[in-house]
Design an enzyme around this catalytic site. Sequence first.
Site, PDB file in Angstrom:
ATOM      1  N   GLU A 117       0.828  -1.198   0.000  1.00  0.00           N
ATOM      2  CA  GLU A 117       0.000   0.000   0.000  1.00  0.00           C
ATOM      3  C   GLU A 117       0.867   1.253   0.000  1.00  0.00           C
ATOM      4  O   GLU A 117       1.860   1.329   0.717  1.00  0.00           O
ATOM      5  CB  GLU A 117      -0.916   0.015   1.229  1.00  0.00           C
ATOM      6  CG  GLU A 117      -1.925  -1.118   1.256  1.00  0.00           C
ATOM      7  CD  GLU A 117      -2.852  -1.031   2.464  1.00  0.00           C
ATOM      8  OE1 GLU A 117      -2.826  -0.016   3.187  1.00  0.00           O
ATOM      9  OE2 GLU A 117      -3.600  -1.997   2.691  1.00  0.00           O
ATOM     10  N   GLU A 182      -8.435   1.360  -4.543  1.00  0.00           N
ATOM     11  CA  GLU A 182      -9.489   0.979  -3.610  1.00  0.00           C
ATOM     12  C   GLU A 182     -10.337   2.173  -3.175  1.00  0.00           C
ATOM     13  O   GLU A 182      -9.820   3.226  -2.801  1.00  0.00           O
ATOM     14  CB  GLU A 182      -8.896   0.309  -2.363  1.00  0.00           C
ATOM     15  CG  GLU A 182      -9.968  -0.123  -1.368  1.00  0.00           C
ATOM     16  CD  GLU A 182      -9.480  -1.068  -0.296  1.00  0.00           C
ATOM     17  OE1 GLU A 182     -10.285  -1.420   0.593  1.00  0.00           O
ATOM     18  OE2 GLU A 182      -8.298  -1.478  -0.346  1.00  0.00           O
TER      19      GLU A 182
END
Length: 262
Positions: A117, A182
């Site tokens: 991430e 996301e």
Amino acid sequence: MTNLSKITPEWVRTRKEVGEKIAALTAYDFPTARLLDEAGVPVLLVGDSLAMVVLGYPDTLSLRLDELLSHLCAVARAKPRALVVADFPFGTYRTPEEALVTGKLLVEAGAEAVKLEGGVEESATIRELVKAGIPVMAHIGLLPQSAGRRFRKVGRSPEERESILSDALAVEGAGAFSVVIEAADAGLAAEITQNLRIPTIGIGSGTGCDGQILVFHDLVGLFPWFRPRFVEPKADLARAIREAARLFLSETQGKEHVASDR
């Protein structure tokens, strides 16, 4: 998918060029990996959602590297044709050097690519991993390891929009072969998709991405206690399991079976 050869990061990267949408699902054990592979799913992610949907933790931050490695090994034993991607657990890639150590452990356990991430702030880490021969799938937009349990749509304000666009360009420039987006505004995700040469894989970010990824348990209704708003389950395995267990119970105890959804 007509090509029966092993799926590789390069295959994923070139889907954008040929206009073929990418489907990806999480897998955390041997039978699930085999079943999804037999169904033709080209990308299997041993993701950190393992923490919640399998191990019962309240969030992804609690997942330990050794726990993920165990499940990664199980998926790898299925020897899927699909590309096996593994998440970096929280706290295992705080520096490029630490990421390299973790990345090598993931590869030794069976990962054929890794996912982490972060955008601009992780570009140096992505670059080092790629330089070491470890393919990287990036992850931008909502970052669960940073957000904790505060899930929300991102990229609606001008500031967030600009930041996520910068993240997208940074991970592409660092050498990622694809990027998960996301919980981003659908318009923003579509714009990023149009501007990048690498494919985008959305989750809760609209249909304008080059592919979609879902948590397997959400797809098949195997974690009924929480379901993201954007998910439409294709099965209700929780109900089927309860029903099978109740049938076994009634047969074992010699009692008449009564169906219930409690």
